[in-house]
Write a protein that holds these residues in place. Structure first.
Motif, PDB file in Angstrom:
ATOM      1  N   ARG A 195      -5.420  -5.896  -4.356  1.00  0.00           N
ATOM      2  CA  ARG A 195      -5.266  -4.435  -3.789  1.00  0.00           C
ATOM      3  C   ARG A 195      -5.704  -4.715  -2.237  1.00  0.00           C
ATOM      4  NH1 ARG A 195      -9.317  -1.635  -5.622  1.00  0.00           N
ATOM      5  NH2 ARG A 195      -8.564   0.410  -4.735  1.00  0.00           N
ATOM      6  N   SER A 196      -6.609  -5.405  -1.885  1.00  0.00           N
ATOM      7  CA  SER A 196      -7.005  -5.375  -0.558  1.00  0.00           C
ATOM      8  C   SER A 196      -6.037  -6.143   0.312  1.00  0.00           C
ATOM      9  CB  SER A 196      -8.301  -6.341  -0.352  1.00  0.00           C
ATOM     10  OG  SER A 196      -9.339  -5.501  -0.940  1.00  0.00           O
ATOM     11  N   VAL A 197      -5.339  -7.181  -0.065  1.00  0.00           N
ATOM     12  CA  VAL A 197      -4.002  -8.010   0.472  1.00  0.00           C
ATOM     13  C   VAL A 197      -2.972  -7.088   0.622  1.00  0.00           C
ATOM     14  CG1 VAL A 197      -2.541  -9.638   0.397  1.00  0.00           C
ATOM     15  CG2 VAL A 197      -4.909 -10.277  -0.241  1.00  0.00           C
ATOM     16  N   LEU A 198      -2.642  -6.322  -0.463  1.00  0.00           N
ATOM     17  CA  LEU A 198      -1.423  -5.360  -0.260  1.00  0.00           C
ATOM     18  C   LEU A 198      -1.933  -4.243   0.632  1.00  0.00           C
ATOM     19  CD1 LEU A 198      -0.076  -5.522  -3.935  1.00  0.00           C
ATOM     20  CD2 LEU A 198       0.725  -6.751  -1.942  1.00  0.00           C
ATOM     21  N   HIS A 199      -3.090  -3.595   0.729  1.00  0.00           N
ATOM     22  CA  HIS A 199      -3.547  -2.591   1.493  1.00  0.00           C
ATOM     23  C   HIS A 199      -3.240  -3.147   2.952  1.00  0.00           C
ATOM     24  CE1 HIS A 199      -5.648   0.658   3.011  1.00  0.00           C
ATOM     25  NE2 HIS A 199      -6.124   0.134   3.902  1.00  0.00           N
ATOM     26  N   LEU A 200      -3.542  -4.288   3.479  1.00  0.00           N
ATOM     27  CA  LEU A 200      -3.167  -4.602   4.703  1.00  0.00           C
ATOM     28  C   LEU A 200      -1.744  -4.951   5.142  1.00  0.00           C
ATOM     29  CD1 LEU A 200      -6.178  -7.195   4.989  1.00  0.00           C
ATOM     30  CD2 LEU A 200      -5.957  -4.962   6.145  1.00  0.00           C
ATOM     31  N   ARG A 237       3.761  -4.159   8.468  1.00  0.00           N
ATOM     32  CA  ARG A 237       3.288  -3.652   7.112  1.00  0.00           C
ATOM     33  C   ARG A 237       4.794  -3.121   6.518  1.00  0.00           C
ATOM     34  NH1 ARG A 237      -0.905   0.771   7.149  1.00  0.00           N
ATOM     35  NH2 ARG A 237      -0.937   0.453   4.964  1.00  0.00           N
ATOM     36  N   LYS A 238       5.224  -3.476   5.128  1.00  0.00           N
ATOM     37  CA  LYS A 238       6.315  -3.244   4.620  1.00  0.00           C
ATOM     38  C   LYS A 238       5.975  -2.099   3.631  1.00  0.00           C
ATOM     39  CE  LYS A 238       8.007  -7.025   6.292  1.00  0.00           C
ATOM     40  NZ  LYS A 238       6.883  -7.564   6.878  1.00  0.00           N
ATOM     41  N   LYS A 239       6.924  -1.188   3.712  1.00  0.00           N
ATOM     42  CA  LYS A 239       7.054  -0.005   2.988  1.00  0.00           C
ATOM     43  C   LYS A 239       7.580  -0.326   1.507  1.00  0.00           C
ATOM     44  CE  LYS A 239       9.424   4.510   2.106  1.00  0.00           C
ATOM     45  NZ  LYS A 239      10.770   5.469   2.526  1.00  0.00           N
ATOM     46  N   ILE A 240       6.641  -0.106   0.405  1.00  0.00           N
ATOM     47  CA  ILE A 240       6.681  -0.355  -0.908  1.00  0.00           C
ATOM     48  C   ILE A 240       7.109   1.076  -1.698  1.00  0.00           C
ATOM     49  CG2 ILE A 240       6.210  -1.616  -3.244  1.00  0.00           C
ATOM     50  CD1 ILE A 240       6.583  -3.572  -0.631  1.00  0.00           C
ATOM     51  N   THR A 241       8.372   1.263  -2.244  1.00  0.00           N
ATOM     52  CA  THR A 241       8.587   2.474  -3.016  1.00  0.00           C
ATOM     53  C   THR A 241       8.308   1.986  -4.561  1.00  0.00           C
ATOM     54  OG1 THR A 241      10.068   3.175  -1.339  1.00  0.00           O
ATOM     55  CG2 THR A 241      10.203   4.282  -3.208  1.00  0.00           C
ATOM     56  N   VAL A 242       7.569   2.657  -5.054  1.00  0.00           N
ATOM     57  CA  VAL A 242       7.459   2.651  -6.779  1.00  0.00           C
ATOM     58  C   VAL A 242       7.405   4.050  -7.262  1.00  0.00           C
ATOM     59  CG1 VAL A 242       5.849   1.460  -8.328  1.00  0.00           C
ATOM     60  CG2 VAL A 242       5.956   0.610  -6.226  1.00  0.00           C
TER      61      VAL A 242
END
Length: 241
Positions: free
Chosen positions: A23-28, A180-185
């Motif tokens: 979660r920390s990596v993806l937050h960044l 940072r990349k936009k991730i749509t889920v």
């Protein structure tokens, strides 16, 4: 800001530590464009299914489920469990090895059934591997997710995603963290399978259930991309024949 929902079922220390790191990596490195977190089942086990474009998908998929209050169990290829560090983490966090083409192939289904019976969540990529469609659309699925769904009667929740391939390209091992990349889920309502559960568990039922799963995910990805998928879904079996 997307808030994390408390876990419905507590997990062990290593699971929580791995989740914290991911979660920390993806937050960044990503920006969340998430939908449907509060619309998933409040109790009981279910199967979450998603499309599969890049090796980053399991992380973004798990991130969404974890922040939604679920600690998913993945079905992963058995060779991954033999790797020095990754294998140890997979084993200690109760992920499920899939022994394809062996006498132990049934073990994954049995383990998955136990998780679902206990009210847990199974996370699956019905395609079984990265899509081979040249434009990254969902392809024809294997029948594993359909079989487990029809055997158990648990809800199948579609969780479509788009954007992780910008963080890590298909087949690539090089992460592109910035910008940072936009991730749509997005999670959708349960896929209707009750009519198939009322009949025999045969190849026709498995194929139809698999088709419905992929049709649902494809329609959701079409909405995310603002594009129309090909009329004929890519089929690895026909490509290799």
């Amino acid at each position: 800001m997307v808030k994390r929902i408390p876990l419905r079922k507590p997990r062990g220390r290593l699971y929580r530590l791995a989740a914290l790191v991911i979660r920390s990596v993806l937050h960044l490195t990503t920006r969340k464009d998430w939908h449907g977190m509060n619309d998933m089942p409040a109790e009981g086990g279910f199967i979450a299914v998603s499309n599969h474009v890049t090796y980053a998908d399991p992380l973004t998929f798990a991130h969404f489920l974890y922040n939604s209050g679920y600690a998913p169990h993945y079905l992963a290829k058995s060779p991954l469990f033999e790797l020095p560090l990754i294998g140890m983490i997979l084993r200690k966090t109760d992920q499920i090895p899939v022994h394809r083409g062996s006498v132990r192939a049934r073990d994954a289904v049995d383990s998955g059934l136990k998780v679902l019976d206990s009210g847990g969540v199974i996370a699956m990529f019905p395609e079984g591997t990265l899509t081979r469609d040249p434009d990254l659309w969902p392809m024809v699925a294997r029948t594993g997710a359909a079989r487990m769904a029809l055997m158990t009667g648990v809800p199948v929740i579609p969780v479509a995603q788009w954007g992780a391939h910008r963080l890590l390209g298909r087949y690539s091992k090089v992460i592109k963290p910035f910008p940072r990349k936009k991730i749509t889920v997005k999670a959708g309502p349960p896929i209707e399978l009750d009519d198939l559960r009322a009949g025999p568990l045969d190849n026709d039922a498995l194929r139809e259930a698999s088709t419905r799963i992929m049709q649902t995910l494809t329609a959701m990805v079409e909405e995310m991309r603002g594009e129309k998928a090909p009329e004929v879904r890519f089929d690895m079996r026909k490509k290799s024949s």
